[in-house]
Motif scaffolding. Structure first.
Motif, short mmCIF file in Angstrom:
data_model
loop_
_atom_site.label_atom_id
_atom_site.label_comp_id
_atom_site.label_asym_id
_atom_site.label_seq_id
_atom_site.Cartn_x
_atom_site.Cartn_y
_atom_site.Cartn_z
N TYR A 42 -17.46 -28.46 45.54
CA TYR A 42 -18.55 -28.77 45.04
C TYR A 42 -19.41 -28.55 44.77
O TYR A 42 -20.64 -28.07 43.65
CB TYR A 42 -18.87 -30.24 45.41
CG TYR A 42 -17.23 -31.58 45.22
CD1 TYR A 42 -17.20 -32.21 43.47
CD2 TYR A 42 -16.87 -32.03 46.10
CE1 TYR A 42 -16.46 -32.73 43.15
CE2 TYR A 42 -15.30 -32.60 45.47
CZ TYR A 42 -15.31 -33.05 44.65
OH TYR A 42 -14.34 -33.78 43.96
N PRO A 296 -12.02 -32.21 42.65
CA PRO A 296 -12.43 -32.76 41.88
C PRO A 296 -11.33 -32.47 40.32
O PRO A 296 -11.82 -33.43 40.23
CB PRO A 296 -13.28 -31.02 41.48
CG PRO A 296 -13.25 -29.88 43.43
CD PRO A 296 -11.90 -30.76 43.67
N PHE A 397 -20.38 -34.26 39.27
CA PHE A 397 -19.91 -33.31 40.68
C PHE A 397 -20.99 -32.63 40.84
O PHE A 397 -20.79 -33.03 42.18
CB PHE A 397 -19.42 -31.83 39.83
CG PHE A 397 -18.63 -31.30 39.16
CD1 PHE A 397 -17.37 -32.82 39.51
CD2 PHE A 397 -18.10 -31.10 38.45
CE1 PHE A 397 -15.96 -32.24 39.26
CE2 PHE A 397 -16.20 -30.63 37.72
CZ PHE A 397 -15.34 -31.69 38.32
N ALA A 401 -21.92 -32.75 45.24
CA ALA A 401 -22.65 -31.75 45.93
C ALA A 401 -24.13 -31.92 46.97
O ALA A 401 -23.71 -31.60 48.02
CB ALA A 401 -22.66 -30.16 44.96
#
Length: 502
Positions: A42, A296, A397, A401
């Motif tokens: 990520y 993901p 995303f 992250a």
């Protein structure tokens, strides 16, 4: 026309209709989400398998694991579980969203029933009328009764898919509300957990800060006595007073922040602020030692916000089909049957039978360019929805992250703060023991405790941040993979009809 000519005509008409119906399948985009990148990890750096050990706990990142449905129970706090359960049960916002979703589902059922099946209505009329005299017949006017009872039916043939596309669009918008409700429910749970953790953290900070203020006041009072005895300079007394006052000035704001957090938590639970729950004990909240990290590609199916964006994309695609189908002909069939007459016996007899059957064809010819413009607008809206879907995925995303990085850095900061607090505590214990033996003055013991309390404040902040960021990561992972929403089943009749042509 001979039999062969009639057969060829029927075949040509059938092929033409079939061609038009099949063309309806291409009236709009498929609604398939655009291909998105599938990064290997990520963030800018691959996440480690686990964090550093802080306070004896090294969190492990379980890559490829499925999200945890009721993740807050992993904190092993019955009080926290009770707060979340209460909020999910009593939140007015969640209750309103639930009712709005139920209303949307009923509207979908109503539209499907009204559009895919014929409408049949019963009507009756009883009237007494007066007609003007007709000179050729006589000077008298006519008084008469009319009795009519009818059943009327109407059905519009969906040759070009306008109805099916409209039903599909509404079904996907109901799906969107399903995912939004799910997201709201998960967000409420996450907000309750975050507020409870924040309240516990602030309560511990207030308690520690109150002790620091008390120590500073003791130091100021001791410095004043020493100044009166001539043991210290006037500047030392003023400096001690200034330090105590500055520390005390920050305490009300910290208390206010703690109260505001508790009030917000009460509202999340469906309570009034005066019924705010007491702050939890920070030490009773256990950090989950393992957190799932969805790959993901699976995140696209586990995040409700991405699923909602996907449903919006499919609804926009169906809207294009509706706008396109409106450019083509529409055929409607009307039929009625009943009984009527000028008196009741005649109305119910065989002579009073009434019936009619009619068909109508409507083909748009000139609407000032409105229909074409509406189709272009639908296409532009679809393109905008595609971009919104991409942005939703990218934001998801980024969310994952950021939380992964936050957990790693929280652990590092807490490890350092914990080491500092342990060292300060050891120093305080040692100094206190020496003070009790008379080896050092009280000021040394007080300064040592102040150093420990300040180190403890940092440890409390980082402990709360690590607990809260863990909740944020659980929230960012979404839901376990599940079946499609109920609205998909509610629209199955329309989809089955459409699939026959596709």
């Amino acid at each position: 026309m001979n039999v062969h000519g009639l057969y060829r005509t029927r075949v040509s008409v059938s092929m033409g209709v079939a061609t038009l119906v099949l063309a309806a399948c291409a009236f709009g985009p498929t609604g398939t989400p655009p291909a998105m990148p599938e990064p290997a990890h990520y963030g800018a750096h691959a996440q480690p398998e686990q964090t550093v050990a802080a306070q004896g706990v090294a969190q492990r990142f379980a890559s490829g694991a499925q999200p945890v449905p009721e993740w807050w129970r992993l904190y092993r706090s019955d009080a926290l579980n009770a707060l979340v359960d209460e909020g999910l049960r009593n939140s007015p916002t969640l209750a309103a969203a639930d009712k709005n979703l139920a209303a949307a589902r009923e509207q979908l059922r109503a539209q499907i029933g009204a559009s895919l099946l014929p409408t049949i209505d019963a009507g009756g009329q009883v009237s007494r009328q007066r007609a003007l005299a007709i000179p050729e017949i006589g000077p008298n006017t006519f008084l008469y009764n009319v009795f009519v009872g009818q059943l009327q039916a109407q059905y519009t043939f969906d040759l070009f898919g306008a109805v099916r596309y409209a039903n599909a669009a509404l079904a996907k918008r109901v799906d969107l509300q399903v995912y939004q409700f799910d997201a709201a429910r998960r967000a409420l749970a996450a907000n309750i957990v975050a507020a409870a953790i924040n309240a516990a953290t602030l309560d511990a900070q207030v308690e520690t800060t109150e002790r620091l203020v008390a120590l500073a006041n003791e130091q100021a009072a001791d410095t004043q006595r020493r100044y009166a005895l001539g043991a210290v300079a006037h500047g030392d007394w003023l400096s001690a007073q200034q330090s105590a006052a500055s520390l005390a000035a920050g305490l009300p704001a910290l208390r206010q922040q703690a109260l505001t957090t508790r009030h917000a938590l009460a509202v999340l639970l469906g309570r009034t602020p005066d019924a705010a729950p007491p702050a939890l004990d920070l030490a009773q909240l256990h950090l989950p030692d393992e957190v799932p990290v969805v790959v993901p590609s699976d995140l696209l199916q586990t995040r409700p916000d991405i699923q909602a964006a996907d449903a919006a994309l499919k609804a926009a695609a169906a809207d294009v089909g509706v706008a396109t189908a409106q450019l083509y002909p529409s055929i409607t069939l009307n039929a009625s049957m009943g009984q009527g007459g000028f008196n009741w016996p005649a109305a119910v007899s065989g002579a009073g039978a009434l019936w009619s059957i009619a068909g109508s064809l409507s083909q748009p010819i000139f609407h000032g360019g409105a229909l074409v413009a509406q189709r272009r607008a639908a296409l532009d809206t679809y393109d905008a929805t595609v971009s919104q879907y991409k942005q939703t995925v990218l934001t998801a995303f980024q969310n994952v992250a950021d939380t992964l990085a936050a957990l790693e850095h929280d652990a590092q900061s807490l490890d350092a703060a914990n080491a500092a607090a342990l060292a300060a505590r050891a120093g305080f214990d040692e100094t206190s023991a020496r003070y009790r033996l008379g080896a050092v003055p009280v000021t040394a013991a007080r300064a040592s405790e102040q150093q420990f309390r300040n180190a403890r404040l940092d440890e409390i902040r980082y402990t709360g941040a690590r607990l809260a960021d863990t909740a944020a990561l659980f929230q960012a992972m979404g839901n376990p993979l599940a079946s499609a929403p109920d609205s998909t089943n509610a629209q199955s009749a329309a989809d089955a009809s459409r699939d026959k042509h596709d």
